[in-house]
Design a protein around this motif. Structure first.
Motif, PDB file in Angstrom:
ATOM      1  N   GLY B 333       0.813  -1.219   0.000  1.00  0.00           N
ATOM      2  CA  GLY B 333       0.000   0.000   0.000  1.00  0.00           C
ATOM      3  C   GLY B 333       0.843   1.263   0.000  1.00  0.00           C
ATOM      4  O   GLY B 333       0.690   2.127  -0.875  1.00  0.00           O
ATOM      5  N   VAL B 334       1.739   1.364   0.965  1.00  0.00           N
ATOM      6  CA  VAL B 334       2.571   2.563   1.066  1.00  0.00           C
ATOM      7  C   VAL B 334       3.493   2.667  -0.145  1.00  0.00           C
ATOM      8  O   VAL B 334       3.697   3.753  -0.698  1.00  0.00           O
ATOM      9  CB  VAL B 334       3.375   2.540   2.387  1.00  0.00           C
ATOM     10  CG1 VAL B 334       4.382   3.678   2.414  1.00  0.00           C
ATOM     11  CG2 VAL B 334       2.430   2.642   3.582  1.00  0.00           C
ATOM     12  N   ALA B 335       4.007   1.527  -0.603  1.00  0.00           N
ATOM     13  CA  ALA B 335       4.888   1.526  -1.774  1.00  0.00           C
ATOM     14  C   ALA B 335       4.160   2.076  -2.998  1.00  0.00           C
ATOM     15  O   ALA B 335       4.748   2.791  -3.811  1.00  0.00           O
ATOM     16  CB  ALA B 335       5.382   0.109  -2.050  1.00  0.00           C
ATOM     17  N   SER B 336       2.857   1.797  -3.109  1.00  0.00           N
ATOM     18  CA  SER B 336       2.121   2.268  -4.280  1.00  0.00           C
ATOM     19  C   SER B 336       1.974   3.790  -4.262  1.00  0.00           C
ATOM     20  O   SER B 336       1.697   4.403  -5.283  1.00  0.00           O
ATOM     21  CB  SER B 336       0.744   1.591  -4.361  1.00  0.00           C
ATOM     22  OG  SER B 336      -0.116   2.105  -3.377  1.00  0.00           O
ATOM     23  N   PHE B 337       2.155   4.401  -3.106  1.00  0.00           N
ATOM     24  CA  PHE B 337       2.127   5.864  -3.013  1.00  0.00           C
ATOM     25  C   PHE B 337       3.550   6.448  -3.048  1.00  0.00           C
ATOM     26  O   PHE B 337       3.767   7.583  -2.650  1.00  0.00           O
ATOM     27  CB  PHE B 337       1.423   6.312  -1.734  1.00  0.00           C
ATOM     28  CG  PHE B 337      -0.076   6.176  -1.780  1.00  0.00           C
ATOM     29  CD1 PHE B 337      -0.868   7.169  -2.339  1.00  0.00           C
ATOM     30  CD2 PHE B 337      -0.702   5.041  -1.267  1.00  0.00           C
ATOM     31  CE1 PHE B 337      -2.253   7.048  -2.385  1.00  0.00           C
ATOM     32  CE2 PHE B 337      -2.084   4.911  -1.317  1.00  0.00           C
ATOM     33  CZ  PHE B 337      -2.868   5.914  -1.873  1.00  0.00           C
ATOM     34  N   GLY B 338       4.503   5.650  -3.462  1.00  0.00           N
ATOM     35  CA  GLY B 338       5.860   6.164  -3.628  1.00  0.00           C
ATOM     36  C   GLY B 338       6.785   5.911  -2.451  1.00  0.00           C
ATOM     37  O   GLY B 338       7.828   6.546  -2.360  1.00  0.00           O
ATOM     38  N   GLY B 339       6.397   5.037  -1.548  1.00  0.00           N
ATOM     39  CA  GLY B 339       7.278   4.694  -0.429  1.00  0.00           C
ATOM     40  C   GLY B 339       6.992   5.510   0.819  1.00  0.00           C
ATOM     41  O   GLY B 339       6.289   6.515   0.758  1.00  0.00           O
ATOM     42  N   PRO B 340       7.562   5.068   1.967  1.00  0.00           N
ATOM     43  CA  PRO B 340       7.205   5.661   3.267  1.00  0.00           C
ATOM     44  C   PRO B 340       7.498   7.152   3.394  1.00  0.00           C
ATOM     45  O   PRO B 340       6.687   7.889   3.962  1.00  0.00           O
ATOM     46  CB  PRO B 340       8.017   4.853   4.281  1.00  0.00           C
ATOM     47  CG  PRO B 340       8.937   4.002   3.505  1.00  0.00           C
ATOM     48  CD  PRO B 340       8.455   3.915   2.104  1.00  0.00           C
ATOM     49  N   VAL B 341       8.646   7.610   2.884  1.00  0.00           N
ATOM     50  CA  VAL B 341       8.998   9.022   3.078  1.00  0.00           C
ATOM     51  C   VAL B 341       8.026   9.922   2.316  1.00  0.00           C
ATOM     52  O   VAL B 341       7.419  10.846   2.872  1.00  0.00           O
ATOM     53  CB  VAL B 341      10.453   9.298   2.624  1.00  0.00           C
ATOM     54  CG1 VAL B 341      10.778  10.782   2.757  1.00  0.00           C
ATOM     55  CG2 VAL B 341      11.421   8.457   3.455  1.00  0.00           C
ATOM     56  N   ARG B 342       7.855   9.625   1.023  1.00  0.00           N
ATOM     57  CA  ARG B 342       6.917  10.420   0.227  1.00  0.00           C
ATOM     58  C   ARG B 342       5.516  10.350   0.816  1.00  0.00           C
ATOM     59  O   ARG B 342       4.817  11.349   0.883  1.00  0.00           O
ATOM     60  CB  ARG B 342       6.874   9.878  -1.207  1.00  0.00           C
ATOM     61  CG  ARG B 342       8.068  10.231  -2.036  1.00  0.00           C
ATOM     62  CD  ARG B 342       7.727  10.044  -3.504  1.00  0.00           C
ATOM     63  NE  ARG B 342       8.916  10.178  -4.327  1.00  0.00           N
ATOM     64  CZ  ARG B 342       9.620   9.144  -4.775  1.00  0.00           C
ATOM     65  NH1 ARG B 342       9.255   7.916  -4.486  1.00  0.00           N
ATOM     66  NH2 ARG B 342      10.690   9.337  -5.511  1.00  0.00           N
ATOM     67  N   ALA B 456       2.661  13.807  -3.102  1.00  0.00           N
ATOM     68  CA  ALA B 456       1.213  13.721  -3.257  1.00  0.00           C
ATOM     69  C   ALA B 456       0.861  12.926  -4.508  1.00  0.00           C
ATOM     70  O   ALA B 456      -0.063  13.256  -5.230  1.00  0.00           O
ATOM     71  CB  ALA B 456       0.564  15.107  -3.278  1.00  0.00           C
ATOM     72  N   GLY B 457       1.616  11.884  -4.729  1.00  0.00           N
ATOM     73  CA  GLY B 457       1.352  11.024  -5.879  1.00  0.00           C
ATOM     74  C   GLY B 457       0.336   9.951  -5.519  1.00  0.00           C
ATOM     75  O   GLY B 457       0.274   9.488  -4.387  1.00  0.00           O
ATOM     76  N   ILE B 458      -0.476   9.604  -6.501  1.00  0.00           N
ATOM     77  CA  ILE B 458      -1.387   8.481  -6.332  1.00  0.00           C
ATOM     78  C   ILE B 458      -0.744   7.285  -7.040  1.00  0.00           C
ATOM     79  O   ILE B 458       0.205   7.466  -7.802  1.00  0.00           O
ATOM     80  CB  ILE B 458      -2.782   8.815  -6.912  1.00  0.00           C
ATOM     81  CG1 ILE B 458      -2.649   9.370  -8.330  1.00  0.00           C
ATOM     82  CG2 ILE B 458      -3.497   9.820  -6.019  1.00  0.00           C
ATOM     83  CD1 ILE B 458      -3.969   9.605  -9.021  1.00  0.00           C
ATOM     84  N   PRO B 459      -1.235   6.079  -6.790  1.00  0.00           N
ATOM     85  CA  PRO B 459      -0.578   4.912  -7.407  1.00  0.00           C
ATOM     86  C   PRO B 459      -0.359   5.050  -8.908  1.00  0.00           C
ATOM     87  O   PRO B 459       0.686   4.625  -9.423  1.00  0.00           O
ATOM     88  CB  PRO B 459      -1.539   3.771  -7.067  1.00  0.00           C
ATOM     89  CG  PRO B 459      -2.118   4.179  -5.739  1.00  0.00           C
ATOM     90  CD  PRO B 459      -2.263   5.664  -5.817  1.00  0.00           C
ATOM     91  N   GLU B 460      -1.264   5.709  -9.621  1.00  0.00           N
ATOM     92  CA  GLU B 460      -1.107   5.863 -11.079  1.00  0.00           C
ATOM     93  C   GLU B 460       0.079   6.756 -11.448  1.00  0.00           C
ATOM     94  O   GLU B 460       0.531   6.744 -12.585  1.00  0.00           O
ATOM     95  CB  GLU B 460      -2.386   6.435 -11.711  1.00  0.00           C
ATOM     96  CG  GLU B 460      -3.514   5.427 -11.868  1.00  0.00           C
ATOM     97  CD  GLU B 460      -4.301   5.233 -10.591  1.00  0.00           C
ATOM     98  OE1 GLU B 460      -3.921   5.855  -9.561  1.00  0.00           O
ATOM     99  OE2 GLU B 460      -5.284   4.471 -10.599  1.00  0.00           O
TER     100      GLU B 460
END
Lengths: 159, 475
Positions: B333-342, B456-460
């Motif tokens: 889940g978190v990876a799909s949003f660009g990883g924990p820091v982002r 503020a990236g979404i998985p897409e």
């Protein structure tokens, strides 16, 4: 304004009498007694005959199960809302009730329901997503059909 | 797809993309494509005609592509769709209304059609529509919050709403026959803004569909269904106001005979969504008075007041909190949003953003609702959906009321009680900062930078599906 108040009164009656009347028998009568005869907005689909069933039209869920969920949701929300109203009233009543206190309580009453329902939606949703054994079956029992490798037969009628 | 003065090239590219994706599933022969235009700008209309003619000429299924334009837009978008139903509805069992900014994957469309096919008593399935990667800072931050927050929320809501679900007007499969026969919208008594044609038609159609004995369902999982979000604060506030006007019309629809109680509740709920805004604004507006009143009371339960304030905040933020928990608990889940820091940085950013944005739009809508009470209406036109900047002058012209309200409110509150000022700042900062907030979140350079950084990236944004890639290609 008067007109709108009348709508709300009628609405309150409907909600009280019909919100959870989802068993087969009540489900059928519901259509008729909900119809105010004076309305010109749209015609009621009259007394649509149909078999008395204990499921929603698709047959996918028991009306009793949905009704149980709605009662639970109503109970949780009303309890939460009343608790918040009670605390708010306690705070506002300190030093007696002024006009401002009443205005604030009224605003609070109108302003909180969305927050309360949002809270319970989120809690229930999170529970379904991570602690329920079959969230899709519980929420979207129709979705399984999407993965069945059936051909699309709803072709244009002319062809 | 319904269009009205939007960029024809973009709209047609979306349709082409959807068709290519549907064709790739092997079920393409079951689908026809309609561009239903309500465009009244002659130049745009000519470009639409040219664009579709070219598409038809170059597609081997050109006979299944149709362009139709109404010269008079009776009934607005709902009237546009209804006119389609009357002209072509008999030839088809299902339709899938799209907005000019909608995109869907063929796989998802075919899935939805199979569901409708397997369950003939379902009249409508609404897909969960999510935002597309954007280069506007405003849209990015907004849809980041929506994306993780809507999963739990929609899931929870669908659990108890069940067969009386929502309809958002597009990216949904609709059974045409009951829609035509049973979901015709009434004309509302009285003059505009509240009388006349129904503006927020979708939820009314959903309740009529359910009344007709057909279920209305939402598929509460994201996938293959996209739209665009307003690129600036001003566009957002404008959309909010339009929805407000439409939802307030429901006051006149509550007594439609024969509705399911649950459906009636949905309409009340849509009204209450907006009635809450003036209530909150009034509570804040009277803050200096209530702070003053409180000071004279020796026995004021300060601890209890703080507890209620915090409890309310926690509940208010709970859909977001649940969304964050869900992302953390979901594998990948978190990876799909660009990883924990982002993800963490974006979450904090979105939290601040939501308070500022909430204050600006709730004030705007409150003012609009006061206007509504005096019969004032808004103009309906095509929305600007491309990332563009807002000048300081434009922002000031639009947002001076918020700013003035904020300055008066905050200085009075501070004068009466500095403590009350600090406690209320999360709610009032949005008024004070309205103008810079609107300008900065519309800076193209900020949006570009966030995009590059994956903020503020979404998985897409990180794994872009082919359909999304295709429509964003030229932008």
């Amino acid at each position: 304004m008067m007109e709108e108040r009348a709508y709300f009164q009628r609405l309150a009656t409907h909600l009280a009498s019909n919100l959870f009347a989802t068993s087969g028998k009540n489900g059928l009568t519901e259509m008729n007694d909900a119809a105010p005869s004076t309305s010109t907005l749209a015609s009621s689909p009259a007394s649509r005959p149909g078999p008395a069933t204990h499921t929603v039209p698709s047959g996918l869920q028991a009306t009793r199960e949905l009704s149980r969920r709605r009662w639970l949701m109503l109970g949780l929300n009303l309890a939460t809302w009343f608790a918040m109203m009670w605390v708010a009233a306690t705070i506002l009543s300190a030093g007696g009730w002024s006009v401002l206190d009443y205005v604030l309580l009224a605003c609070f009453a109108v302003g909180t329901p969305w927050t309360v329902v949002g809270f319970w939606n989120a809690v229930i949703g999170l529970w379904l997503l991570h602690f329920h054994k079959d969230p899709v079956g519980a929420v979207a029992p129709f979705a399984a059909a999407g993965d069945a490798a059936t051909a699309i037969t709803t072709k244009p009628r002319s062809s | 797809m319904t269009v009205r003065n939007e960029d024809p090239e973009r709209a047609i590219l979306r349709m082409k993309t959807i068709k290519a994706s549907v064709d790739a599933t092997g079920e393409g022969a079951a689908f026809s494509y309609f561009i239903l235009s309500d465009t009244n700008d002659a130049g745009v209309a000519a470009a639409e005609e040219r664009g579709v003619a070219e598409w038809k000429a170059n597609d081997r299924d050109g006979d299944r592509i149709t362009y139709r334009r109404r010269t008079v837009n009776t009934g607005f978008k709902a009237g546009n769709v209804r006119e389609f139903c009357e002209q072509w509805g008999r030839d088809y069992e299902l339709m899938l209304p799209l907005d000019a900014d909608s995109v869907m994957s063929g796989a998802q469309i075919v899935k939805l059609v199979r569901m409708m096919q397997a369950h003939p008593k379902i009249g409508l399935i609404q897909s969960l529509v999510v935002g597309m990667p954007s280069s506007s800072a405003f849209a990015r931050i907004f849809q980041f919050g929506m994306r993780h927050g809507m999963r739990s929320y929609t899931m929870g809501q669908a659990w108890w709403v069940g067969d009386c679900g929502p309809f958002w007007g597009h990216n949904a499969v609709v059974r045409i026959r009951p829609f035509v026969e049973e979901c015709e919208l009434p004309m509302l008594p009285g003059k505009p803004p509240l009388g006349g044609h129904v503006l927020s038609h979708d939820q009314v159609e959903a309740t009529l569909m359910r009344r007709a004995g057909y279920e209305v369902r939402v598929l509460p999982f994201e996938g293959g269904s996209w739209e665009e979000n307003p690129p600036t604060m001003l566009d957002f506030a404008q959309r909010d106001v339009r929805w407000c006007q439409g939802n307030m019309q429901y006051v006149k629809l509550l007594d439609i005979p024969g509705l399911k109680a649950m459906s009636r509740f949905q309409l009340v709920w849509a009204i209450l969504m907006f009635l809450g805004l003036p209530a909150w604004t009034l509570m804040l507006a009277t803050l200096p008075l209530s702070a003053h009143e409180t000071q004279g009371i020796a026995t004021f339960p300060k601890g209890l007041a703080i507890a209620l304030y915090i409890a309310f905040f926690a509940m208010y933020l709970s859909p977001k909190i649940a969304g964050l928990i869900d992302a953390v608990m979901t594998k990948g889940g978190v990876a799909s949003f660009g990883g924990p820091v982002r993800f963490a940085v974006s979450a904090v950013m979105e939290l601040v953003f939501s308070f500022l944005q909430g204050a600006v739009s709730s004030f705007r809508t409150t003012v609009f609702m006061v206007g509504l009470a005096f019969g004032k209406s808004v103009v309906w036109g095509g929305q600007s959906r491309d990332a563009y900047g807002i000048s300081w002058v434009t922002a000031a012209q639009n947002l001076w009321p918020q700013t003035l309200f904020g300055i008066v409110l905050c200085s009075l509150t501070y004068w009466v009680s500095p403590a009350a000022f600090w406690w209320s700042l999360p709610l009032t900062a949005g008024y004070l900062l309205a103008i810079p907030f609107a300008v900065v979140t519309a800076w193209p350079s900020l949006g570009q930078w966030m995009k590059r950084m994956g903020l503020a990236g979404i998985p897409e944004d990180f794994v872009t599906p082919a359909e999304v890639k295709a429509v964003l290609r030229t932008e």
